[in-house]
Design a protein around this motif. Sequence first.
Motif: not given
Lengths: 243, 417
Positions: B177-187
């Motif tokens: 979950r954290a990775g997904l949110r971090l990834g989406l913010v990064f994108v």
Amino acid sequence: MPDLTAAEPAIDVRDLCVDRGGTPVLKNLRLSVKAGEVYALLGGNGAGKSTTLAVLMGLLRPSGGSVQVMGLDPATQADAVRRSIAYLPETVALYETLSAYENIAYFLGLSGDRPSRAEMDAALDAAGLQAGARTRRTGGFSKGMRQKVAIAMALLREVPVLLLDEPTTGLDPAAASDFNALVGGLRERGAAVLMVTHDLLGAADCADRIGFLAGGGIVEEVQADDGLDVLALHRRFGEAAAG
Amino acid sequence: MSRFAQELRLFLRQRLAVPTLALLALLAAVSVAAGVTEIRRQAETIVRIQPLQAAEEAAVSAWVSRDGDAGNAAYYTFHATWDRPSALAFAALGQRDVAPYVLRVRALALESQIHEGESYNAELALPGRFDWAFVLTFLAPLILIVLLHDLISGEREAGRLQALQAAGGRAGLWTRRAGLRLGLVFVAVAAPFVAGAAVSGAAAAEVLAVLAVASLYLLFWALVCLGVGALGRSSVANGAVLAATWVVLTLVLPALAHIAINSANPVRQGVELTLAQREAVHAGWDKPKDATLTAFFRVHPEWRDTPPVTSGFHWKWYYAFQHLGDLSVADPVRAYRRGLESRDAWTARVGLVLPAVGLQTTLHRMAGTDLAAQLAYQDRIRAFHERLRRFYYPYIFNETPFREGDFAKAPRWEEGD
């Protein structure tokens, strides 16, 4: 899934002691539940019913005694234990933005299961959720409907142990009766069901044995057969809780 | 459907998830567009100045060639210099926002010409330009806080935590979950940057380096969010602690560090150097010519034996006291530069412990918009100005006529300068 002999209980709690903040909550608790048996654990508020479930799920470490679920120690083999159990909290909280199908797929996906739509329908049929509700987001579901989704998950996982935490609290009598019937169905499937509840009548309706928890241990345990005098039991439990 | 896809669907169904990410992407896109526009404007200015320079030179040439006075040629001819922006400058405007990127110099005293352009727009200098670096440094952490502050506490408060744990969702679930949110913010932050970099023609390695720095910065904030969340407090408490952390780490401590660095490294304003040099140059009018020329010949003995100054005004004398004007402020200019470099070095040290400062320092360095780049441009101007002097002085001191063809021989500012 661990194999047990017919004689071994699915849940076996011996002399369980749990302290919380230095205060003993459970003191030498002993109980066991066999496969195909429904055990209702009754007790007043703060008696330690939910604490018992937390220990069985490996969420809380006991300070003494031994606990076995399907022959596994939840304190040291929590992941394996969790693969063997299904847990229904008092209020089944689903993801409100997902449908019943999507919730089932999500929660089962956490343990690596990927049921087909047909398998989900079969489980939801068994749990009694109307077909028209299954694609709707669960934000508008009643407590009874959410429980049916949770029961369907338990059926799909084919787990040998079910832990039910106050499942009939807040249900109307008809929904509670439906739920008790559903628990009976779980017994027929060979599951070991431990249900903690305040609802003596409901327990008498669906349980095989009823244990009353007070003072950190089981003070009385009865067989819930047809001859059970619920009113007398209610009085005795009330006295035990008070005293 | 994979677990990751299920997490994505769950996340995107949340009421504020998509609007929050869309807002961040929009702000990043606006900042990139603003940066690209500004850098394009600067690049166009640099291109536009060259034909204008040629036209002006032709006009000066036509006028000066009539009497062939080299002093007039050197006095009236402005020579354009410029600092072309790097392909990454759009993302972190840095000093390009406040310091000159085009400077037209004459063979007169130089330091005042360099420093009189340092009249910062205080309104711009205070908060900094709204560029991509700003969005990444200040806004992206806020969005991460919004998305991560209740990662576990939100499930606990919704009553799902035990069910999730019992269903087998433990470390892997939170990591996913954290990775997904971090990834989406990064994108959301990175996609507009990559688009801007493509438009600006940045090299792939440069783009990847910036993205690596950005991902490390976002990872830091994600770990802060997870660390605070692991304390087991409520979502409201987590949000408050993280908001306070953001204020302290990105606003309060950098501001205090800025004040401390400036106090510990006092530096005169550039305009003070301009004034000091102007005063030295203007005082030259009142000094005896012999004294001025003697001082000048001490540093440039090669012109000592040229024809003596006899008239009331002579360009030799004029350029000598212009030259001495530069020498008179050489020490303050060196001190000014050392002060700026010391401040810069301390800022870099602060950046090692304050990620927001470290990120901005790094991005400005990568974009070639930091103080070092500005000082390097000044050094290139000084070197070019030295070439101008070496070109004009033989005409002036040997009193050689300066003809139309001589203009073409004058040094030209080139990209390599």
